[in-house]
Design a protein around this motif. Structure first.
Motif, PDB file in Angstrom:
ATOM      1  N   VAL A 184       0.843  -1.183   0.000  1.00  0.00           N
ATOM      2  CA  VAL A 184       0.000   0.000   0.000  1.00  0.00           C
ATOM      3  C   VAL A 184       0.887   1.244   0.000  1.00  0.00           C
ATOM      4  N   GLN A 185       0.439   2.261  -0.724  1.00  0.00           N
ATOM      5  CA  GLN A 185       1.184   3.511  -0.786  1.00  0.00           C
ATOM      6  C   GLN A 185       0.273   4.667  -0.391  1.00  0.00           C
ATOM      7  N   TYR A 186       0.643   5.347   0.675  1.00  0.00           N
ATOM      8  CA  TYR A 186      -0.059   6.559   1.088  1.00  0.00           C
ATOM      9  C   TYR A 186       0.633   7.766   0.457  1.00  0.00           C
ATOM     10  N   PRO A 187      -0.056   8.888   0.344  1.00  0.00           N
ATOM     11  CA  PRO A 187       0.533  10.063  -0.315  1.00  0.00           C
ATOM     12  C   PRO A 187       1.876  10.451   0.263  1.00  0.00           C
ATOM     13  N   ASN A 188       2.805  10.730  -0.617  1.00  0.00           N
ATOM     14  CA  ASN A 188       4.150  11.188  -0.254  1.00  0.00           C
ATOM     15  C   ASN A 188       4.921  10.181   0.598  1.00  0.00           C
ATOM     16  N   ARG A 189       4.582   8.931   0.461  1.00  0.00           N
ATOM     17  CA  ARG A 189       5.293   7.892   1.204  1.00  0.00           C
ATOM     18  C   ARG A 189       5.711   6.774   0.262  1.00  0.00           C
ATOM     19  N   GLY A 190       6.648   5.968   0.746  1.00  0.00           N
ATOM     20  CA  GLY A 190       7.014   4.772   0.005  1.00  0.00           C
ATOM     21  C   GLY A 190       5.978   3.687   0.187  1.00  0.00           C
ATOM     22  N   LEU A 191       6.166   2.582  -0.510  1.00  0.00           N
ATOM     23  CA  LEU A 191       5.242   1.467  -0.393  1.00  0.00           C
ATOM     24  C   LEU A 191       5.457   0.748   0.937  1.00  0.00           C
ATOM     25  N   GLN A 192       4.357   0.288   1.500  1.00  0.00           N
ATOM     26  CA  GLN A 192       4.424  -0.482   2.738  1.00  0.00           C
ATOM     27  C   GLN A 192       3.875  -1.876   2.490  1.00  0.00           C
ATOM     28  N   PHE A 193       4.536  -2.864   3.010  1.00  0.00           N
ATOM     29  CA  PHE A 193       4.131  -4.256   2.867  1.00  0.00           C
ATOM     30  C   PHE A 193       2.849  -4.529   3.653  1.00  0.00           C
ATOM     31  N   LEU A 194       1.889  -5.209   2.990  1.00  0.00           N
ATOM     32  CA  LEU A 194       0.639  -5.586   3.651  1.00  0.00           C
ATOM     33  C   LEU A 194       0.591  -7.069   3.986  1.00  0.00           C
ATOM     34  N   LEU A 195       0.857  -7.906   2.979  1.00  0.00           N
ATOM     35  CA  LEU A 195       0.789  -9.347   3.183  1.00  0.00           C
ATOM     36  C   LEU A 195       1.444 -10.062   2.015  1.00  0.00           C
ATOM     37  N   LYS A 196       1.677 -11.357   2.219  1.00  0.00           N
ATOM     38  CA  LYS A 196       2.279 -12.165   1.166  1.00  0.00           C
ATOM     39  C   LYS A 196       1.737 -13.580   1.194  1.00  0.00           C
ATOM     40  N   TYR A 197       1.769 -14.218   0.035  1.00  0.00           N
ATOM     41  CA  TYR A 197       1.483 -15.638  -0.076  1.00  0.00           C
ATOM     42  C   TYR A 197       2.739 -16.325  -0.595  1.00  0.00           C
ATOM     43  N   ILE A 198       3.186 -17.317   0.168  1.00  0.00           N
ATOM     44  CA  ILE A 198       4.339 -18.102  -0.270  1.00  0.00           C
ATOM     45  C   ILE A 198       3.895 -19.532  -0.560  1.00  0.00           C
ATOM     46  N   THR A 199       3.253 -20.140   0.408  1.00  0.00           N
ATOM     47  CA  THR A 199       2.729 -21.489   0.264  1.00  0.00           C
ATOM     48  C   THR A 199       1.755 -21.736   1.385  1.00  0.00           C
ATOM     49  N   GLY A 200       0.983 -22.814   1.288  1.00  0.00           N
ATOM     50  CA  GLY A 200       0.108 -23.162   2.394  1.00  0.00           C
ATOM     51  C   GLY A 200      -1.311 -22.671   2.206  1.00  0.00           C
ATOM     52  N   ASP A 201      -1.903 -22.206   3.289  1.00  0.00           N
ATOM     53  CA  ASP A 201      -3.295 -21.777   3.298  1.00  0.00           C
ATOM     54  C   ASP A 201      -3.541 -20.708   2.247  1.00  0.00           C
ATOM     55  N   ASN A 202      -4.606 -20.886   1.479  1.00  0.00           N
ATOM     56  CA  ASN A 202      -4.880 -19.943   0.400  1.00  0.00           C
ATOM     57  C   ASN A 202      -5.356 -18.584   0.889  1.00  0.00           C
ATOM     58  N   LEU A 203      -5.853 -18.512   2.112  1.00  0.00           N
ATOM     59  CA  LEU A 203      -6.292 -17.240   2.676  1.00  0.00           C
ATOM     60  C   LEU A 203      -5.187 -16.714   3.570  1.00  0.00           C
ATOM     61  N   VAL A 204      -4.694 -15.543   3.199  1.00  0.00           N
ATOM     62  CA  VAL A 204      -3.580 -14.949   3.919  1.00  0.00           C
ATOM     63  C   VAL A 204      -4.073 -13.698   4.631  1.00  0.00           C
ATOM     64  N   LYS A 205      -3.728 -13.571   5.893  1.00  0.00           N
ATOM     65  CA  LYS A 205      -4.107 -12.375   6.659  1.00  0.00           C
ATOM     66  C   LYS A 205      -2.898 -11.472   6.823  1.00  0.00           C
ATOM     67  N   GLY A 206      -3.159 -10.159   6.753  1.00  0.00           N
ATOM     68  CA  GLY A 206      -2.062  -9.212   6.832  1.00  0.00           C
ATOM     69  C   GLY A 206      -2.345  -8.064   7.768  1.00  0.00           C
ATOM     70  N   SER A 207      -1.681  -6.962   7.489  1.00  0.00           N
ATOM     71  CA  SER A 207      -1.769  -5.777   8.347  1.00  0.00           C
ATOM     72  C   SER A 207      -3.095  -5.053   8.142  1.00  0.00           C
ATOM     73  N   TYR A 208      -3.511  -4.289   9.162  1.00  0.00           N
ATOM     74  CA  TYR A 208      -4.654  -3.382   9.112  1.00  0.00           C
ATOM     75  C   TYR A 208      -5.962  -4.087   8.760  1.00  0.00           C
ATOM     76  N   GLY A 209      -6.083  -5.379   9.047  1.00  0.00           N
ATOM     77  CA  GLY A 209      -7.318  -6.097   8.799  1.00  0.00           C
ATOM     78  C   GLY A 209      -7.501  -6.592   7.381  1.00  0.00           C
ATOM     79  N   PHE A 210      -6.491  -6.405   6.544  1.00  0.00           N
ATOM     80  CA  PHE A 210      -6.565  -6.891   5.167  1.00  0.00           C
ATOM     81  C   PHE A 210      -6.265  -8.381   5.084  1.00  0.00           C
TER      82      PHE A 210
END
Lengths: 113, 113
Positions: free
Chosen positions: A37-63
């Motif tokens: 995610v990118q907020y105004p005037n900021r760099g990108l911030q990591f939210l979540l990733k899928y590598i392997t395993g469960d198809n539903l991945v939970k991340g930051s800020y409720g995403f």
């Protein structure tokens, strides 16, 4: 070749409603998938990733995101949107063994009060 | 605080005048990379460095140079900037080039007239 598609330039939702930001990918192999995610005037911030395993991945800020191999998709979701979620969202893919992280073109999420 | 620091945040220059954008990370990360962000094109990789011994071209390396003399620093050099290099530039780092997420700097907005 690796590629990522974000078919919507913009997504609008009302606060409190569920949101979905779409991402599809094309790779020759098993992908590593990311959302940033990118907020105004900021760099990108990591939210979540899928590598392997469960198809539903939970991340930051409720995403969360759901990996669907048959549809080659990795859609970002949130059950209840907040105005503060308004930002630019990027999907990205990397194939193991390759050094490059390929980004989509981004989707602007607008959450109205 | 763990961070990637880019300088300057804003830069206006003229065609042909050499410039350097600095990037430094304090997380002891092996992998570093430069991206440019342009409307409708998302993020495109310029150069990346697996470690201090390995640096390679990304998707859009023309007109850019980099160096990785020490682990923490990864400057981006434009020997003879041109107007088509007007863009928003991001430096990023990660512990490795596999499945670790990237940490981004806050960006450098470059205008070449």
């Amino acid at each position: 070749a690796q590629s990522v598609a974000q078919p919507e330039d913009q997504v609008k939702v009302a606060e409190g409603n569920p949101l979905t930001v779409k991402c599809t990918y094309s790779v020759s192999g098993n992908p590593y998938l990311f959302w940033y995610v990118q907020y105004p005037n900021r760099g990108l911030q990591f939210l979540l990733k899928y590598i392997t395993g469960d198809n539903l991945v939970k991340g930051s800020y409720g995403f969360e995101a759901e990996f669907n191999k048959s549809q080659t998709s990795f859609h970002l979701k949130k059950p209840s949107a907040l105005v503060s979620d308004s930002a630019l969202y990027f999907c990205a893919v990397r194939v193991p063994g390759f050094q490059k992280l390929v980004f989509g073109t981004g989707t602007r999420l607008l959450v109205s009060p | 605080e763990a961070q990637v620091t880019q300088n300057p945040r804003y830069l206006i220059t003229v065609t042909g005048k050499k410039l350097t954008v600095t990037c430094s990370q304090n997380m002891n990360h092996e992998y570093m990379s430069w991206y440019r962000q342009d409307p409708g094109l998302g993020l495109r990789q310029i150069y990346y460095s697996m470690n201090v011994e390995v640096t390679d071209k990304g998707d859009v390396p023309e007109g850019y140079k980099v160096s990785r003399k020490e682990k923490r620093n990864f400057p981006l050099i434009l020997e003879s900037p041109s107007p088509n290099q007007t863009s928003l530039y991001f430096c990023a780092s990660s512990p490795d080039s596999r499945n670790s997420p990237l940490h981004f700097g806050n960006g450098t907005r470059l205008t070449v007239t």
